[in-house]
Design a protein around this motif. Sequence first.
Motif, short mmCIF file in Angstrom:
data_model
loop_
_atom_site.label_atom_id
_atom_site.label_comp_id
_atom_site.label_asym_id
_atom_site.label_seq_id
_atom_site.Cartn_x
_atom_site.Cartn_y
_atom_site.Cartn_z
N UNK A 78 0.38 -1.21 0.13
CA UNK A 78 0.15 0.11 0.00
C UNK A 78 0.95 1.40 0.54
N UNK A 79 -0.05 2.08 -0.02
CA UNK A 79 1.10 3.48 0.56
C UNK A 79 -0.50 4.40 0.33
N UNK A 80 -0.13 5.58 0.64
CA UNK A 80 -0.87 6.82 1.18
C UNK A 80 -1.05 7.89 0.36
N UNK A 99 3.89 19.59 10.05
CA UNK A 99 3.86 19.00 10.66
C UNK A 99 2.67 17.42 10.21
N UNK A 100 1.92 18.13 9.49
CA UNK A 100 0.93 16.82 8.81
C UNK A 100 1.39 16.06 7.60
N UNK A 105 3.83 10.86 6.56
CA UNK A 105 5.06 9.82 6.19
C UNK A 105 5.26 9.05 7.14
N UNK A 106 4.74 9.10 8.49
CA UNK A 106 5.53 8.40 9.15
C UNK A 106 4.82 6.95 9.91
N UNK A 107 3.30 7.51 9.56
CA UNK A 107 2.35 6.16 9.08
C UNK A 107 2.83 5.49 7.84
N UNK A 113 4.57 0.96 4.12
CA UNK A 113 4.07 1.51 2.99
C UNK A 113 4.81 2.08 2.40
N UNK A 114 4.93 2.37 0.54
CA UNK A 114 6.29 2.72 -0.37
C UNK A 114 6.19 3.97 -0.53
#
Length: 163
Positions: A78-80, A99-100, A105-107, A113-114
């Motif tokens: 997966x990715x975001x 920050x958002x 990126x941290x998730x 995730x790629x």
Amino acid sequence: MSTLRTARPADVPVILQLIHDLAVYEREPDAVRTTAESLGDALFGDRPTIYAHVVEADGQIQGFALWFLNYSTWEGVNGIHLEDLYVRPEARGAGHGKALLAALAAIAAERGYARVEWSVLNWNEPSIRFYENLGATNQTEWSTFRLSGDALADVAALADSAA
């Protein structure tokens, strides 16, 4: 002091207002059809399909990131996909957008995730510079396509005869 957190059901009206504010910024003030009910259901219903984070300062939500999962067949993970990132104009420059994005990126890193990816309007130079300063790269070899409205209905009508 600011706080970054996962959105809660009580945040839906503010997130919806920020979506309207984003539409105005993106020169599409009348394009938003989302309602508080549909947004709340997509975020917090029985089968959520989207996720959101908010950043608060001075007791008020100053910005949000709305995202969902995508999948890379080449990477096999997966990715975001970041659908919207918006910070109120008066709150920009305080690190809320960074920050958002850092939270997403941290998730992605934590879950293996790629990538985190999004679209930005070509004329939106302030956002493009912001993203590039974070190390994001413009995927110029790709173009975004969309089926919507009558074209979507026309192609959907082909489903019965396509099989």
